[in-house]
Write a protein that holds these residues in place. Structure first.
Motif, short mmCIF file in Angstrom:
data_model
loop_
_atom_site.label_atom_id
_atom_site.label_comp_id
_atom_site.label_asym_id
_atom_site.label_seq_id
_atom_site.Cartn_x
_atom_site.Cartn_y
_atom_site.Cartn_z
N PHE A 32 17.64 -14.60 3.94
CA PHE A 32 16.61 -14.71 4.98
C PHE A 32 16.13 -13.34 5.47
O PHE A 32 15.50 -13.24 6.52
CB PHE A 32 17.08 -15.58 6.16
N HIS A 33 16.41 -12.30 4.71
CA HIS A 33 15.90 -10.97 5.03
C HIS A 33 14.83 -10.57 4.02
O HIS A 33 14.85 -11.00 2.87
CB HIS A 33 17.03 -9.94 4.99
N LEU A 34 13.91 -9.71 4.46
CA LEU A 34 12.87 -9.21 3.57
C LEU A 34 13.44 -8.12 2.68
O LEU A 34 14.08 -7.17 3.15
CB LEU A 34 11.69 -8.66 4.37
N MET A 35 13.19 -8.26 1.39
CA MET A 35 13.61 -7.30 0.37
C MET A 35 12.43 -7.04 -0.54
O MET A 35 11.47 -7.81 -0.58
CB MET A 35 14.76 -7.87 -0.47
N SER A 36 12.51 -5.96 -1.32
CA SER A 36 11.53 -5.77 -2.39
C SER A 36 11.97 -6.60 -3.60
O SER A 36 13.16 -6.86 -3.77
CB SER A 36 11.43 -4.29 -2.76
N PRO A 37 11.02 -7.01 -4.45
CA PRO A 37 11.40 -7.83 -5.61
C PRO A 37 12.21 -7.06 -6.64
O PRO A 37 12.91 -7.68 -7.45
CB PRO A 37 10.06 -8.28 -6.18
N VAL A 38 12.15 -5.76 -6.61
CA VAL A 38 12.94 -4.91 -7.50
C VAL A 38 12.92 -3.51 -6.90
O VAL A 38 12.09 -3.19 -6.03
CB VAL A 38 12.34 -4.90 -8.93
N GLY A 39 13.83 -2.65 -7.32
CA GLY A 39 13.79 -1.26 -6.89
C GLY A 39 14.25 -1.06 -5.46
O GLY A 39 15.06 -1.81 -4.93
N LEU A 40 13.71 -0.03 -4.82
CA LEU A 40 14.15 0.39 -3.48
C LEU A 40 13.11 0.05 -2.44
O LEU A 40 11.92 0.31 -2.60
CB LEU A 40 14.41 1.90 -3.47
N ILE A 41 13.57 -0.55 -1.34
CA ILE A 41 12.75 -0.74 -0.14
C ILE A 41 13.31 0.18 0.93
O ILE A 41 14.52 0.35 1.05
CB ILE A 41 12.77 -2.22 0.32
N ASN A 42 12.40 0.85 1.67
CA ASN A 42 12.87 1.55 2.85
C ASN A 42 11.98 1.26 4.05
O ASN A 42 11.87 0.09 4.43
CB ASN A 42 13.14 3.04 2.59
N ASP A 43 11.34 2.22 4.67
CA ASP A 43 10.75 2.02 5.99
C ASP A 43 9.80 0.83 6.09
O ASP A 43 8.92 0.65 5.23
CB ASP A 43 9.93 3.26 6.39
N PRO A 44 9.92 0.03 7.17
CA PRO A 44 8.85 -0.92 7.49
C PRO A 44 7.60 -0.15 7.87
O PRO A 44 7.66 0.84 8.60
CB PRO A 44 9.42 -1.72 8.66
N CYS A 101 2.68 7.25 -1.23
CA CYS A 101 2.02 6.75 -0.02
C CYS A 101 3.13 6.55 1.01
O CYS A 101 3.81 5.52 1.02
CB CYS A 101 1.30 5.44 -0.32
N TYR A 102 3.32 7.56 1.84
CA TYR A 102 4.45 7.55 2.79
C TYR A 102 4.12 6.69 4.01
O TYR A 102 3.04 6.10 4.12
CB TYR A 102 4.80 8.98 3.18
N SER A 103 5.05 6.66 4.94
CA SER A 103 5.02 5.67 6.02
C SER A 103 3.81 5.83 6.95
O SER A 103 3.22 6.90 7.07
CB SER A 103 6.30 5.76 6.84
N GLY A 104 3.52 4.72 7.64
CA GLY A 104 2.41 4.70 8.59
C GLY A 104 2.32 3.37 9.30
O GLY A 104 3.28 2.59 9.32
N SER A 105 1.17 3.11 9.89
CA SER A 105 1.02 1.95 10.77
C SER A 105 -0.30 1.25 10.52
O SER A 105 -1.10 1.69 9.67
CB SER A 105 1.11 2.41 12.23
N ALA A 106 -0.56 0.16 11.24
CA ALA A 106 -1.77 -0.62 11.06
C ALA A 106 -2.38 -0.97 12.41
O ALA A 106 -1.66 -1.21 13.39
CB ALA A 106 -1.48 -1.90 10.28
#
Length: 484
Positions: A32-44, A101-106
């Motif tokens: 029930f947690h968000l993950m990437s489908p493969v590889g590495l996930i980091n910052d929301p 494409c490093y971190s940011g906001s919307a």
């Protein structure tokens, strides 16, 4: 979409397809947690509710379970419970972002979902350049890159200049950016704009060697500045803090200051720094205000440079996840974190034990076992020493005399026991969200939080209680799972 961008997205999709079976067969894959489908996930990234839909973008390296040129992955949800994985939002295809494409906001800018992010560029010698960039969408799925809106470093700062967090206040747009001075001090810089495109640097609002702080890290990442009630809160992830007793035990930290923002000076007048989370894996959190006026935080369940290459999921082609969404409130200058109410929809199969006595070690409660669950524990009488053993791999320990709460686990690399702690006057309640390989522990209604990965034997589902007692507690347990 440029030819280069199409090529990179195709490579990412091929990596997903190639590793799909191996990734999904991993017993530590979360439910029930968000993950990437493969590889590495980091910052929301780009965390926003836009036109009624929650959008969670995230830093993603689909090519390997390690850091590299980052993409922006993308999830959407109507209810914070059921999530849909969307097409890649950003790929590092252009000159101003070619190394990530490093971190940011919307934000919503002129009716369009607008992403602000850092374009990372390195030359052949490894010298870095940083650009604050913009991309927009009419449908919330397909984005049109419009290039840098800030392409020059402010005087006195290095190219460690990233993670723009944008908001609108009193008819003006503001942006806070993590930065490093030329003498290696971490700062949060404030920019202002009338139209969201033409930005003026106002200067640092807080940072190392700025009163009341002295030395406080060589880089501040992922700043997030917002109001809760009549106070301001600055969330930031400083790098370079030295451990002090129970504090700052991870390689890098994530925490906050409460205070008041003067937009004209500019200056954030604040008190002491406090860590948001006492666990082993928590970093780079980001908040948004939703349409109900709630300030909701999601963090990365990981820490850079902290044994990342030794996680057991690496061999199956993936690593890390995001935390559950948490609603923030202020009690004085203390941030309280509580799981979003929507997560109750995940519950099924309630098991309840009212006012049971725990006296001695290794006590199991009927029906309280499993690998994916929520536990609520309310204390009516506390023993001098109380513990909960989680699947033989981790323990929660409250020592009433020492007034400490300890989260303890076996290190996944060397298997030695390690711990994280906080001072706690009294234990009133615990609320745990357990996934196959993660723990999120909320203490006394969210006054303290411990977030950690752990990797129990998949067939060990035991939850055991112990006390030098007696202790009297009420325990409720639910299985957790997606609702659709």
């Amino acid at each position: 979409m440029t030819e280069k961008e199409q090529e990179l997205i195709q490579q990412a999709e091929e990596a997903v397809g190639k590793n799909k079976n191996k990734v999904e067969a991993d017993p530590y894959r979360l439910r029930f947690h968000l993950m990437s489908p493969v590889g590495l996930i980091n910052d929301p990234n780009g965390w926003i509710q836009w036109n009624g839909t929650y959008h969670m973008f995230y830093q993603w390296n689909p090519m390997k379970p390690g850091h590299g040129a980052k993409f922006w992955g993308h999830y959407t949800s109507e209810d914070l419970v059921n999530w849909t994985h969307q097409p890649i939002a950003l790929a590092p295809s252009e000159w101003f972002e070619k190394n990530g494409c490093y971190s940011g906001s919307a934000v919503d800018l002129d009716g369009r979902l607008t992403l602000y992010y850092t374009g990372n560029v390195k030359d052949d010698e490894g010298n870095r350049s940083s650009y604050q960039c913009i991309a927009q969408s009419d449908d919330g799925i397909t984005f049109d890159k419009q290039g840098p809106v800030i392409d020059e470093l402010p005087d006195g700062y290095t190219a460690h200049f990233r993670d723009p967090k944008v908001w609108k206040q009193n008819g003006m747009w503001y942006m806070v950016i993590g930065a490093q001075t030329e003498d290696l001090k971490g700062h949060a810089l404030l920019y202002r704009s009338e139209d969201g495109r033409d930005w003026t640097c106002m200067g640092p609002v807080a940072g190392a060697e700025m009163a009341p702080l002295q030395d406080f890290g060589y880089m501040w990442e992922c700043p997030d500045l917002f109001s809760l009630g009549d106070k301001g809160v600055l969330v930031v992830s400083p790098q370079g803090l030295e451990a002090e007793g129970m504090h700052y035990r991870n390689v890098y930290q994530a925490g906050y200051f409460a205070g008041e923002l003067d937009l004209e000076t500019p200056k954030f007048h604040h008190g002491a720094f406090d860590e948001l989370d006492r666990g082993f894996e928590f970093y780079a959190p980001q908040t948004t205000e939703d349409e109900n006026g709630r300030r909701i935080l999601v963090g990365w369940m990981g820490v850079p440079d902290q044994q990342e290459d030794q996680h057991p999921t690496i061999e199956n082609g993936w690593i890390h996840c995001l935390t559950i969404p948490r609603v923030l409130t202020l009690r004085g200058d203390r941030l309280i974190q509580t799981p979003a109410e929507e997560l109750r929809a995940l519950r099924s199969g309630e098991v309840s034990h009212e006012t049971v006595t725990i006296d001695g070690g290794g006590q199991a409660l009927e029906g309280v076992a499993g690998d994916v669950m929520e536990l609520e524990i309310d204390v009516s009488r506390m023993a001098p020493y109380f513990e909960i053993d989680l699947r033989g791999e981790a323990r929660i320990i409250f020592d009433r005399e020492a007034k400490t709460l300890t989260f303890e686990r076996r290190n996944f690399a060397d298997r030695l026991t390690e711990k994280r702690q906080c001072h706690l006057e009294e234990l009133r309640s615990l609320r745990l969200f357990l996934d196959t390989s993660s723990v999120e522990l909320f203490v006394n209604g969210g006054e303290e939080v411990f977030t950690s990965r752990y990797f129990p034997a998949p067939d060990n589902r035991e939850i055991r209680f112990g006390a030098t007692g007696p202790a009297e507690v009420s325990v409720r347990k639910w299985a957790l799972g997606q609702t659709d």
